[in-house]
Scaffold this motif. Structure first.
Motif, mmCIF file in Angstrom:
data_model
loop_
_atom_site.group_PDB
_atom_site.id
_atom_site.type_symbol
_atom_site.label_atom_id
_atom_site.label_comp_id
_atom_site.label_asym_id
_atom_site.label_seq_id
_atom_site.Cartn_x
_atom_site.Cartn_y
_atom_site.Cartn_z
ATOM 1 N N VAL A 197 42.758 14.911 98.038
ATOM 2 C CA VAL A 197 43.531 16.287 97.656
ATOM 3 C C VAL A 197 44.245 15.456 96.139
ATOM 4 O O VAL A 197 45.055 14.558 96.756
ATOM 5 C CB VAL A 197 44.276 17.671 98.530
ATOM 6 C CG1 VAL A 197 44.699 18.007 97.096
ATOM 7 C CG2 VAL A 197 43.096 17.545 99.389
ATOM 8 N N GLU A 220 47.447 10.863 93.114
ATOM 9 C CA GLU A 220 48.173 11.915 92.185
ATOM 10 C C GLU A 220 48.086 10.433 91.052
ATOM 11 O O GLU A 220 48.016 9.028 90.956
ATOM 12 C CB GLU A 220 49.208 11.778 92.347
ATOM 13 C CG GLU A 220 50.000 12.171 91.204
ATOM 14 C CD GLU A 220 49.804 13.745 90.220
ATOM 15 O OE1 GLU A 220 48.689 13.645 89.413
ATOM 16 O OE2 GLU A 220 50.726 14.606 90.070
ATOM 17 N N VAL A 222 52.674 16.906 94.346
ATOM 18 C CA VAL A 222 52.177 16.368 94.790
ATOM 19 C C VAL A 222 52.995 16.839 95.968
ATOM 20 O O VAL A 222 52.765 17.581 97.041
ATOM 21 C CB VAL A 222 52.676 14.546 95.608
ATOM 22 C CG1 VAL A 222 52.023 14.122 96.515
ATOM 23 C CG2 VAL A 222 52.183 14.484 94.183
ATOM 24 N N VAL A 270 48.798 22.360 102.096
ATOM 25 C CA VAL A 270 47.371 21.592 102.895
ATOM 26 C C VAL A 270 48.356 21.718 104.793
ATOM 27 O O VAL A 270 47.783 21.961 105.325
ATOM 28 C CB VAL A 270 48.368 19.940 102.915
ATOM 29 C CG1 VAL A 270 47.241 19.306 103.764
ATOM 30 C CG2 VAL A 270 47.074 19.375 102.068
ATOM 31 N N VAL A 315 49.293 15.553 105.925
ATOM 32 C CA VAL A 315 48.390 15.185 105.509
ATOM 33 C C VAL A 315 49.866 13.522 105.798
ATOM 34 O O VAL A 315 50.823 13.157 106.757
ATOM 35 C CB VAL A 315 49.639 15.513 104.081
ATOM 36 C CG1 VAL A 315 50.418 14.236 103.132
ATOM 37 C CG2 VAL A 315 49.763 16.307 103.805
ATOM 38 N N LEU A 353 46.687 12.664 99.747
ATOM 39 C CA LEU A 353 46.999 13.202 98.438
ATOM 40 C C LEU A 353 47.340 11.895 97.304
ATOM 41 O O LEU A 353 47.698 11.486 97.372
ATOM 42 C CB LEU A 353 48.371 13.297 98.867
ATOM 43 C CG LEU A 353 48.348 15.275 99.532
ATOM 44 C CD1 LEU A 353 50.229 15.390 99.299
ATOM 45 C CD2 LEU A 353 47.218 16.025 99.264
ATOM 46 N N ILE A 410 50.332 9.345 100.741
ATOM 47 C CA ILE A 410 50.454 9.807 99.173
ATOM 48 C C ILE A 410 50.241 8.782 98.542
ATOM 49 O O ILE A 410 51.135 7.726 99.384
ATOM 50 C CB ILE A 410 51.682 10.807 99.067
ATOM 51 C CG1 ILE A 410 51.172 11.872 99.766
ATOM 52 C CG2 ILE A 410 51.735 10.264 97.091
ATOM 53 C CD1 ILE A 410 52.729 12.205 99.426
ATOM 54 N N VAL A 417 51.747 20.224 96.931
ATOM 55 C CA VAL A 417 50.071 20.646 97.367
ATOM 56 C C VAL A 417 50.512 20.092 98.731
ATOM 57 O O VAL A 417 49.965 20.561 99.721
ATOM 58 C CB VAL A 417 49.264 19.209 96.476
ATOM 59 C CG1 VAL A 417 48.057 19.266 97.611
ATOM 60 C CG2 VAL A 417 49.211 19.397 94.664
ATOM 61 N N ALA A 418 51.380 18.976 99.247
ATOM 62 C CA ALA A 418 52.079 18.636 100.865
ATOM 63 C C ALA A 418 51.972 19.865 101.663
ATOM 64 O O ALA A 418 51.437 20.399 101.983
ATOM 65 C CB ALA A 418 52.677 17.795 101.145
ATOM 66 N N ALA A 430 42.255 11.472 92.475
ATOM 67 C CA ALA A 430 41.219 11.525 94.133
ATOM 68 C C ALA A 430 39.710 11.473 93.627
ATOM 69 O O ALA A 430 39.883 11.035 95.392
ATOM 70 C CB ALA A 430 41.574 13.049 94.262
#
Length: 196
Positions: free
Chosen positions: A68, A117, A126, A133, A140, A115, A143, A129-130, A78
């Motif tokens: 993601v 970026e 980020v 999720v 997760v 994740l 990253i 987004v974590a 991604a």
């Protein structure tokens, strides 16, 4: 670009003009004489593919189910990372200021999520987004980014790996020597800062 025998991120960034010089307002609202525009690299499919492969290689042991990325900067990298891992790719986008999954995207409970970026500075996008999720009961597992500008100051609780660490001087808007010199300012990022 023909397939490289040995692809290297620094050379790829030079080739594609990622590092910009001038006077910039960063997404954080701070000012800098330098800016990293990874879209310059990612506009070239062969370069994007190599960057995705390189990030994927950093997480081969993570047993990733889905990758993601936060829109906008994380979408292409991604996708390329997911392609290299052979898994699905989703992107999160802002709706009324909050990161969300739209377009029918879903994360199944227990899915292992990487994740990705383009550039991580504070890790704010980020981290949002974590949390998204985790709220969907995904896990997760890591990253990844093309560039790490965080100076080791991220809030991440999972492994964070990047292709390149890069430090650049920044200034508070009210104490910016570039502003004092009257150098015209640009705001190249995709996120609008309340501080700018």
């Amino acid at each position: 670009m023909k397939q490289q025998d040995h692809w290297e991120i620094r050379e790829a960034m030079k080739r594609t003009g990622v590092l910009k010089e001038g006077h910039f307002i960063l997404s954080s609202g701070r000012h800098s004489a330098r800016y990293m525009q990874c879209a310059q690299l990612l506009q070239h499919p062969a370069e994007a593919e190599e960057a995705g492969r390189a990030i994927a290689s950093l997480f081969r042991d993570a047993k990733v189910d889905v990758v993601v990325g936060p829109a906008l900067g994380g979408v292409i990298i991604a996708h390329e990372t997911a392609r290299a891992l052979g898994v699905r790719c989703l992107f999160a986008e802002r709706k009324e200021g909050t990161m969300t999954l739209r377009r029918g995207f879903t994360i199944q409970p227990g899915e292992r999520v990487l994740l990705v970026e383009d550039v991580v500075t504070t890790g704010g996008s980020v981290q949002e987004v974590a949390k998204l999720v985790e709220a969907l009961n995904g896990k997760v597992v890591g990253i990844g980014s093309i560039v790490d500008r965080s100076k080791g100051q991220t809030p991440f609780q999972v492994p964070f790996r990047s292709l390149l660490e890069f430090t650049m001087e920044t200034h508070a808007p009210n104490d910016c020597p570039l502003c004092k010199e009257g150098i015209p300012v640009e705001k190249p990022g995709s996120r609008h800062s309340v501080n700018a």
